[in-house]
Motif scaffolding. Structure first.
Motif, PDB file in Angstrom:
ATOM      1  N   GLN A   1      29.235  16.105  -2.229  1.00  0.00           N
ATOM      2  CA  GLN A   1      30.313  16.422  -1.299  1.00  0.00           C
ATOM      3  C   GLN A   1      29.822  17.331  -0.163  1.00  0.00           C
ATOM      4  N   LEU A   2      28.949  18.268  -0.516  1.00  0.00           N
ATOM      5  CA  LEU A   2      28.380  19.124   0.531  1.00  0.00           C
ATOM      6  C   LEU A   2      27.552  18.277   1.507  1.00  0.00           C
ATOM      7  N   GLY A   3      26.791  17.320   0.961  1.00  0.00           N
ATOM      8  CA  GLY A   3      26.039  16.398   1.811  1.00  0.00           C
ATOM      9  C   GLY A   3      26.946  15.574   2.703  1.00  0.00           C
ATOM     10  N   LEU A   4      28.103  15.152   2.164  1.00  0.00           N
ATOM     11  CA  LEU A   4      29.060  14.390   2.977  1.00  0.00           C
ATOM     12  C   LEU A   4      29.617  15.237   4.123  1.00  0.00           C
ATOM     13  N   ILE A   5      29.874  16.508   3.840  1.00  0.00           N
ATOM     14  CA  ILE A   5      30.356  17.401   4.902  1.00  0.00           C
ATOM     15  C   ILE A   5      29.338  17.440   6.031  1.00  0.00           C
ATOM     16  N   TYR A   6      28.084  17.675   5.674  1.00  0.00           N
ATOM     17  CA  TYR A   6      27.043  17.753   6.698  1.00  0.00           C
ATOM     18  C   TYR A   6      26.881  16.415   7.419  1.00  0.00           C
ATOM     19  N   PHE A   7      27.008  15.331   6.661  1.00  0.00           N
ATOM     20  CA  PHE A   7      26.897  13.999   7.257  1.00  0.00           C
ATOM     21  C   PHE A   7      28.007  13.784   8.286  1.00  0.00           C
TER      22      PHE A   7
ATOM     23  N   LEU B   1      20.681  16.817   0.077  1.00  0.00           N
ATOM     24  CA  LEU B   1      21.824  16.977  -0.819  1.00  0.00           C
ATOM     25  C   LEU B   1      22.323  15.626  -1.328  1.00  0.00           C
ATOM     26  N   LEU B   2      22.389  14.644  -0.430  1.00  0.00           N
ATOM     27  CA  LEU B   2      22.815  13.309  -0.866  1.00  0.00           C
ATOM     28  C   LEU B   2      21.773  12.694  -1.797  1.00  0.00           C
ATOM     29  N   SER B   3      20.500  12.971  -1.530  1.00  0.00           N
ATOM     30  CA  SER B   3      19.438  12.481  -2.430  1.00  0.00           C
ATOM     31  C   SER B   3      19.593  13.086  -3.820  1.00  0.00           C
ATOM     32  N   GLN B   4      19.866  14.393  -3.850  1.00  0.00           N
ATOM     33  CA  GLN B   4      20.059  15.069  -5.136  1.00  0.00           C
ATOM     34  C   GLN B   4      21.251  14.476  -5.894  1.00  0.00           C
ATOM     35  N   ALA B   5      22.343  14.224  -5.174  1.00  0.00           N
ATOM     36  CA  ALA B   5      23.549  13.685  -5.820  1.00  0.00           C
ATOM     37  C   ALA B   5      23.293  12.301  -6.393  1.00  0.00           C
ATOM     38  N   THR B   6      22.557  11.457  -5.652  1.00  0.00           N
ATOM     39  CA  THR B   6      22.310  10.092  -6.139  1.00  0.00           C
ATOM     40  C   THR B   6      21.265  10.053  -7.254  1.00  0.00           C
ATOM     41  N   GLN B   7      20.432  11.076  -7.329  1.00  0.00           N
ATOM     42  CA  GLN B   7      19.518  11.164  -8.475  1.00  0.00           C
ATOM     43  C   GLN B   7      20.296  11.503  -9.747  1.00  0.00           C
ATOM     44  N   ILE B   8      21.317  12.354  -9.605  1.00  0.00           N
ATOM     45  CA  ILE B   8      22.151  12.713 -10.750  1.00  0.00           C
ATOM     46  C   ILE B   8      23.056  11.545 -11.136  1.00  0.00           C
ATOM     47  N   ASP B   9      23.609  10.885 -10.106  1.00  0.00           N
ATOM     48  CA  ASP B   9      24.553   9.781 -10.355  1.00  0.00           C
ATOM     49  C   ASP B   9      24.132   8.588  -9.490  1.00  0.00           C
ATOM     50  N   PRO B  10      23.187   7.766  -9.951  1.00  0.00           N
ATOM     51  CA  PRO B  10      22.627   6.679  -9.138  1.00  0.00           C
ATOM     52  C   PRO B  10      23.620   5.574  -8.787  1.00  0.00           C
ATOM     53  N   GLU B  11      24.758   5.554  -9.421  1.00  0.00           N
ATOM     54  CA  GLU B  11      25.712   4.470  -9.181  1.00  0.00           C
ATOM     55  C   GLU B  11      26.830   4.862  -8.226  1.00  0.00           C
TER      56      GLU B  11
END
Length: 733
Positions: free
Chosen positions: A81-87, A98-108
């Motif tokens: 969500q923080l990555g989405l804000i920045y995006f 941040l988005l990379s970190q989020a997708t590593q945790i939840d790849p789907e």
């Protein structure tokens, strides 16, 4: 066995001292309590963050997500969500990790995968983008980021047919406006704009509120130059409350680039009010303030953008442009050197560095940066133009010509390349090509007064003064106050003794702008041309009082003082100009002229040599020095060499032809001298030119021509020494 081994837990309790047991119990309770406390704090921060995010309060949401990340970085929603804000704020470099970190945790999680793909599509190889886009569309067929990435990567990889098949399949399954829009962009990328617009209309029928379809249609209509229809589509794209700020920003850019600056400003203010931390919006407003001349406001917005995205090279580029605007080239260079070190493969950084180096008068280093830019992006039009301009200035039009022809091919609507080509051809004395380009551009850009003016200069070089006058009149029809054309046509009027016509041109302009320094300067020059020294000096002084930096007025005033015998004041004016700029070539040359006029030939030659030490191609200094060398120093061969060089640089200047003709006469080459002096006398009625020609006629035993020409020279006002010689020659013929 059970009886032999007592309960181990009970035994341990019995063996432990009571205080230790109490401490362990307390620690166990503390761990459990802390875990519960951390979890509750995490949930509290996440709840607050989600509430702020939903309400569009990104600043407050950012703080809460950061707090949540400090507690637990393994929950995908916090970095995602923080990555989405920045995006959404256009802070892509902060969003990426941040988005990379989020997708590593939840790849789907497609919510994060789409924006991440959008960022990576700008920096990763097209093959990887293609694969990721296909994978994401398998999970989320309507993902707009994946649809766009599939279309753009397909065009780079030459897979338009495969992409079309995938998109048509998606569109048929879900009646998807997004897939239909991506299909349209495939046609647009292939140059089929009409088909693309038709497909976009179909997408809009599927979903009338789909802003990306309206935006794509607006851009295509703009490309087709249907500005009215484009405006309607931009308005449709940016309508509604849920529209993303980048779409509204596109509307503002359309307004700005089509000349509607006030509407653009109003739209940008709307973006600023609703999305105060949208970095591209801040930069767009800063650029608009720059156009308006509000540098301080532009600097303030740029600093705000830097605070939000300190690693952004685009912000650094704008900041460097503002540095240059306030004359701080050193800061601009330092700023861009940091960018090029941090992002060595970013063409825009090297280009911005080159502009700063040009501003700091470092052409060699600038050329190096421009070549680096083109090695990274061979079709960078700005770099092609800047490098070509440097090469033309250095006399290397051959290299510049090839680049500029390529630029015309890449961007036929960018007229700067054609302008530079015309400039280069003119410098190379290829006047026919230069004229062809200027006339063509004058037709394409019907309101620009500079183009017919440039055509007129070339026509004068070709000796077509009547046609040149028509071009100058065309320039003034486009803008009656266009000073370069006005000055040239006044010179033509004065040379033909059409002083009344010239005065009638100036009078209404001066009445409208009585405090215009340049108009007062031209009025002073016109008065001097009519031998009205008093009025000329008064008006030139008035011009300098309005603008003390107007150097042509200083030169003209110095010449006017010399004409009335006030050598001391003339020298004082020019020395003041040179004191302010020791390499002011025209001031140094004019001062040399003054010394020549006052018969101080040694000092005059010193000044002409100073000019040539700075600019060896200053043809006026070459011409005057050649004349003095031949007449005063007796260095005929040295004078001849200089005069030939001046002739090469200015083949149509009558004064240059006169000097070379006179020196040819002194060398005994009478036929060459006659041709040159005849040419000069036809272009300019000057007593010394006629006198020189008459001397050649005498040498060629052309008595009748010599007598007539000598009489003409005397009637025009020969200096005393030459007049006495002319009269003696007539008596002896």
């Amino acid at each position: 066995m059970n009886s032999f081994f007592p309960n181990f837990v009970d035994m341990r309790r019995e063996l432990l001292p009571k205080t230790v047991a109490l401490k362990l119990a307390a620690a166990t309770l503390l761990i459990a309590t802390t875990a519960c406390s951390s979890q509750s704090r995490l949930e509290r921060h996440m709840a607050k963050a989600e509430e702020h995010f939903a309400n569009g309060d990104f600043r407050a949401a950012e703080i809460e997500y950061k707090n949540a990340l400090q507690i637990d970085s393994t929950v995908a929603e916090a970095p995602g969500q923080l990555g989405l804000i920045y995006f959404e704020q256009g802070r892509q470099r902060l969003a990426l990790p941040l988005l990379s970190q989020a997708t590593q945790i939840d790849p789907e999680n497609a919510k994060f995968l789409g924006p991440l793909l959008s960022i990576r599509s700008q920096i990763e190889p097209p093959e990887e983008v293609w694969k990721t886009a296909k994978d994401l569309l398998a999970k989320d067929p309507a993902n707009q980021y994946a649809l766009s990435a599939l279309q753009s990567s397909a065009m780079k990889l030459g897979r338009a047919d495969e992409a079309r098949s995938i998109l048509e399949n998606l569109a048929s399954q879900g009646n998807s406006a997004g897939a239909t829009t991506a299909l349209a962009m495939l046609d647009a990328s292939s140059g089929n704009l009409d088909a693309a617009v038709a497909i976009l209309e179909r997408a809009i029928q599927i979903d009338p509120s789909y802003s990306l379809a309206h935006l794509a249609k607006a851009n295509l209509l703009w490309a087709k130059k249907d500005l009215e229809a484009a405006e309607k589509s931009f308005s449709a794209a940016s309508a509604g409350t849920a529209v993303k700020p980048n779409i509204i920003l596109a509307h503002a850019q359309f307004k700005l680039q089509t000349g509607n600056q006030q509407d653009a400003k109003a739209i940008l203010e709307r973006v600023a009010a609703n999305y105060p931390d949208f970095v591209p919006g801040l930069l767009a407003r800063a650029r608009l303030f720059t156009i308006e001349g509000s540098t301080d406001d532009a600097l303030e917005l740029t600093k705000r953008a830097e605070q939000l995205d300190p690693m952004s090279p685009e912000i650094a580029i704008l900041a460097s442009q503002l540095d240059l605007r306030v004359g701080d080239a050193a800061s601009a260079i330092n700023r861009m050197k940091i960018v090029t070190q941090r992002y060595p493969n970013f063409a825009g950084g090297h280009y911005a560095l080159s502009l700063a180096l040009i501003a700091d008068d470092q052409p060699l280093q600038a050329s190096s940066s421009l070549l680096k830019t083109l090695s990274l992006q061979s079709d960078h039009i700005g770099a092609i133009l800047a490098l070509s301009n440097l090469e033309i200035g250095q006399g290397d039009f051959g290299s510049a010509e090839a680049r500029l022809l390529k630029a015309v091919e890449i961007a036929p609507d960018n007229h700067q390349a054609s302008l530079l080509l015309a400039k280069g051809y003119a410098l190379e004395k290829n006047f026919s090509k230069a004229l062809e380009l200027y006339l063509s551009l004058a037709e394409k850009i019907p309101n620009d007064p500079a183009l017919p003016y440039q055509a007129a200069l070339v026509q004068m070089e070709l000796g077509d003064s009547d046609i040149a006058r028509k071009s100058l009149e065309t320039s003034l029809e486009r803008n009656p106050a266009y000073i370069p054309a006005l000055e040239q046509v006044l010179l033509l009027d004065a040379s033909e003794n059409n002083f009344e016509i010239a005065s009638d041109r100036l009078a209404p302009l001066i009445k409208k702008e009585p405090d215009s320094a340049i108009l007062q300067f031209l009025s002073g020059k016109l008065a001097l041309a009519q031998n009205d020294s008093q009025a000329g000096i008064y008006r030139l002084k008035r011009a300098l009082s309005l603008d003390p930096t107007l150097r042509p007025a200083s030169y003209a005033l110095a010449q006017a003082f010399l004409a009335v015998g006030n050598l001391e004041e003339a020298q004082e004016i020019l020395n003041a100009v040179i004191a302010a700029n020791p390499e002011d070539l025209e001031a140094i040359f004019s001062l040399g002229n003054l010394y020549e006029e006052s018969s101080d030939y040694t000092t005059a030659m010193e000044h002409y040599n100073t000019v040539l030490n700075i600019d060896s191609n200053h043809y006026k200094a070459l011409n005057n020095l050649a004349y003095l060398l031949s007449n005063e120093s007796g260095d005929i061969e040295g004078a001849y060499s200089m005069a030939l060089r001046a002739r090469e640089l200015a083949p149509n200047d009558p004064a240059v032809a006169d000097t070379l003709g006179w020196i040819a006469y002194l060398r005994g080459d009478f036929a060459f001298a006659r041709d040159l002096l005849l040419e000069s006398s036809k272009k300019m009625e000057a007593p010394l030119i006629f006198y020189h020609l008459a001397k050649v006629y005498v040498a060629l035993d052309m008595i009748a021509e010599a007598k007539t020409t000598l009489e003409g020279a005397i009637s025009l006002g020969l200096p005393d020494e030459e007049a006495d010689d002319a009269k003696a020659l007539i008596q002896n013929l």
